[in-house]
Scaffold this motif. Sequence first.
Motif, PDB file in Angstrom:
ATOM      1  N   LEU A  15       0.832  -1.211   0.000  1.00 19.43           N
ATOM      2  CA  LEU A  15       0.000   0.000   0.000  1.00 19.43           C
ATOM      3  C   LEU A  15       0.865   1.258   0.000  1.00 19.43           C
ATOM      4  O   LEU A  15       0.555   2.230  -0.697  1.00 19.43           O
ATOM      5  N   ALA A  16       1.947   1.248   0.757  1.00 21.87           N
ATOM      6  CA  ALA A  16       2.845   2.406   0.800  1.00 21.87           C
ATOM      7  C   ALA A  16       3.475   2.649  -0.571  1.00 21.87           C
ATOM      8  O   ALA A  16       3.586   3.801  -1.020  1.00 21.87           O
ATOM      9  N   PHE A  17       3.866   1.585  -1.245  1.00 23.45           N
ATOM     10  CA  PHE A  17       4.436   1.716  -2.582  1.00 23.45           C
ATOM     11  C   PHE A  17       3.409   2.289  -3.554  1.00 23.45           C
ATOM     12  O   PHE A  17       3.704   3.210  -4.320  1.00 23.45           O
ATOM     13  N   LYS A  18       2.206   1.761  -3.516  1.00 16.12           N
ATOM     14  CA  LYS A  18       1.149   2.253  -4.405  1.00 16.12           C
ATOM     15  C   LYS A  18       0.851   3.724  -4.132  1.00 16.12           C
ATOM     16  O   LYS A  18       0.603   4.499  -5.064  1.00 16.12           O
ATOM     17  N   ALA A  19       0.883   4.125  -2.876  1.00 19.78           N
ATOM     18  CA  ALA A  19       0.635   5.525  -2.521  1.00 19.78           C
ATOM     19  C   ALA A  19       1.750   6.420  -3.056  1.00 19.78           C
ATOM     20  O   ALA A  19       1.486   7.524  -3.538  1.00 19.78           O
ATOM     21  N   ARG A  20       3.001   5.972  -3.002  1.00 21.81           N
ATOM     22  CA  ARG A  20       4.119   6.771  -3.536  1.00 21.81           C
ATOM     23  C   ARG A  20       3.992   6.932  -5.051  1.00 21.81           C
ATOM     24  O   ARG A  20       4.257   8.006  -5.595  1.00 21.81           O
ATOM     25  N   VAL A  21       3.595   5.868  -5.728  1.00 21.27           N
ATOM     26  CA  VAL A  21       3.407   5.932  -7.177  1.00 21.27           C
ATOM     27  C   VAL A  21       2.267   6.899  -7.503  1.00 21.27           C
ATOM     28  O   VAL A  21       2.399   7.760  -8.382  1.00 21.27           O
ATOM     29  N   LYS A  22       1.162   6.790  -6.795  1.00 26.88           N
ATOM     30  CA  LYS A  22       0.018   7.682  -7.005  1.00 26.88           C
ATOM     31  C   LYS A  22       0.421   9.126  -6.729  1.00 26.88           C
ATOM     32  O   LYS A  22       0.053  10.037  -7.467  1.00 26.88           O
ATOM     33  N   ARG A  23       1.186   9.346  -5.656  1.00 31.28           N
ATOM     34  CA  ARG A  23       1.633  10.702  -5.326  1.00 31.28           C
ATOM     35  C   ARG A  23       2.477  11.280  -6.455  1.00 31.28           C
ATOM     36  O   ARG A  23       2.309  12.440  -6.832  1.00 31.28           O
ATOM     37  N   ALA A  24       3.376  10.487  -7.016  1.00 29.82           N
ATOM     38  CA  ALA A  24       4.219  10.972  -8.115  1.00 29.82           C
ATOM     39  C   ALA A  24       3.367  11.350  -9.324  1.00 29.82           C
ATOM     40  O   ALA A  24       3.622  12.360  -9.985  1.00 29.82           O
ATOM     41  N   ARG A  25       2.347  10.578  -9.600  1.00 27.06           N
ATOM     42  CA  ARG A  25       1.465  10.896 -10.730  1.00 27.06           C
ATOM     43  C   ARG A  25       0.672  12.182 -10.455  1.00 27.06           C
ATOM     44  O   ARG A  25       0.477  13.003 -11.357  1.00 27.06           O
ATOM     45  N   LEU A  26       0.225  12.358  -9.224  1.00 25.17           N
ATOM     46  CA  LEU A  26      -0.479  13.589  -8.859  1.00 25.17           C
ATOM     47  C   LEU A  26       0.463  14.794  -8.927  1.00 25.17           C
ATOM     48  O   LEU A  26       0.061  15.877  -9.367  1.00 25.17           O
ATOM     49  N   LEU A  27       1.701  14.613  -8.503  1.00 20.95           N
ATOM     50  CA  LEU A  27       2.684  15.690  -8.602  1.00 20.95           C
ATOM     51  C   LEU A  27       2.950  16.055 -10.061  1.00 20.95           C
ATOM     52  O   LEU A  27       3.107  17.229 -10.395  1.00 20.95           O
ATOM     53  N   ALA A  28       2.979  15.065 -10.929  1.00 15.94           N
ATOM     54  CA  ALA A  28       3.175  15.327 -12.357  1.00 15.94           C
ATOM     55  C   ALA A  28       2.003  16.138 -12.912  1.00 15.94           C
ATOM     56  O   ALA A  28       2.208  17.059 -13.707  1.00 15.94           O
ATOM     57  N   ALA A  29       0.802  15.810 -12.478  1.00 13.27           N
ATOM     58  CA  ALA A  29      -0.373  16.548 -12.945  1.00 13.27           C
ATOM     59  C   ALA A  29      -0.364  17.977 -12.414  1.00 13.27           C
ATOM     60  O   ALA A  29      -0.870  18.890 -13.075  1.00 13.27           O
ATOM     61  N   TRP A  30       0.208  18.195 -11.247  1.00 13.69           N
ATOM     62  CA  TRP A  30       0.303  19.534 -10.668  1.00 13.69           C
ATOM     63  C   TRP A  30       1.427  20.346 -11.319  1.00 13.69           C
ATOM     64  O   TRP A  30       1.220  21.469 -11.750  1.00 13.69           O
ATOM     65  N   ALA A  31       2.623  19.757 -11.382  1.00  8.76           N
ATOM     66  CA  ALA A  31       3.793  20.492 -11.848  1.00  8.76           C
ATOM     67  C   ALA A  31       3.898  20.552 -13.373  1.00  8.76           C
ATOM     68  O   ALA A  31       4.348  21.565 -13.917  1.00  8.76           O
ATOM     69  N   GLY A  32       3.483  19.492 -14.038  1.00 12.23           N
ATOM     70  CA  GLY A  32       3.653  19.405 -15.487  1.00 12.23           C
ATOM     71  C   GLY A  32       3.161  20.617 -16.255  1.00 12.23           C
ATOM     72  O   GLY A  32       3.932  21.215 -17.027  1.00 12.23           O
ATOM     73  N   PRO A  33       1.907  21.008 -16.091  1.00  8.56           N
ATOM     74  CA  PRO A  33       1.416  22.175 -16.836  1.00  8.56           C
ATOM     75  C   PRO A  33       2.175  23.472 -16.511  1.00  8.56           C
ATOM     76  O   PRO A  33       2.354  24.321 -17.381  1.00  8.56           O
ATOM     77  N   GLN A  34       2.655  23.595 -15.293  1.00 10.77           N
ATOM     78  CA  GLN A  34       3.375  24.803 -14.900  1.00 10.77           C
ATOM     79  C   GLN A  34       4.736  24.913 -15.573  1.00 10.77           C
ATOM     80  O   GLN A  34       5.232  26.017 -15.802  1.00 10.77           O
ATOM     81  N   ILE A  35       5.330  23.776 -15.882  1.00 13.35           N
ATOM     82  CA  ILE A  35       6.669  23.788 -16.485  1.00 13.35           C
ATOM     83  C   ILE A  35       6.629  23.481 -17.982  1.00 13.35           C
ATOM     84  O   ILE A  35       7.664  23.255 -18.599  1.00 13.35           O
ATOM     85  N   GLY A  36       5.425  23.441 -18.526  1.00 15.00           N
ATOM     86  CA  GLY A  36       5.289  23.243 -19.963  1.00 15.00           C
ATOM     87  C   GLY A  36       5.297  21.803 -20.421  1.00 15.00           C
ATOM     88  O   GLY A  36       5.464  21.541 -21.619  1.00 15.00           O
ATOM     89  N   ARG A  37       5.104  20.861 -19.518  1.00 14.73           N
ATOM     90  CA  ARG A  37       5.049  19.454 -19.913  1.00 14.73           C
ATOM     91  C   ARG A  37       3.621  19.107 -20.286  1.00 14.73           C
ATOM     92  O   ARG A  37       2.701  19.323 -19.524  1.00 14.73           O
ATOM     93  N   THR A  38       3.443  18.576 -21.465  1.00 16.96           N
ATOM     94  CA  THR A  38       2.114  18.156 -21.909  1.00 16.96           C
ATOM     95  C   THR A  38       1.944  16.644 -21.811  1.00 16.96           C
ATOM     96  O   THR A  38       0.830  16.147 -21.840  1.00 16.96           O
TER      97      THR A  38
END
Length: 105
Positions: free
Chosen positions: A21-44
């Motif tokens: 569960l901890a591993f799955k949460a870290r993976v999910k967190r990274a994907r959520l961070l990508a959705a947050w940071a990506g548009p701000q830094i120009g990643r589509t």
Amino acid sequence: MSTFDNRERAEENRFAHDQELAFKARVKRARLLAAWAGPQIGRTDIAAYGDELIDADMKEPGDEDIIARLLADFAAANVETSRHVVEIQLQRLGEEAKAAVLAQG
């Protein structure tokens, strides 16, 4: 099998489940961070960026590796942010990811 052996096996199973569960949460967190940071830094390519953040997060124990990666990505895109902002998002999205993983079972 003795009661002690049954308890030991149950504890081992619970530990393995908690680690999964901890591993799955870290993976999910990274994907959520990508959705947050990506548009701000120009990643589509948010999914690919999420995979990159997962790889960055798994390099070392703790959060320093993913924080460093995010700060470097913001700097490379000439987008001002602070470590504090990144840490706040890491915390907030980490809690959101844990809740989502626990809800899935």
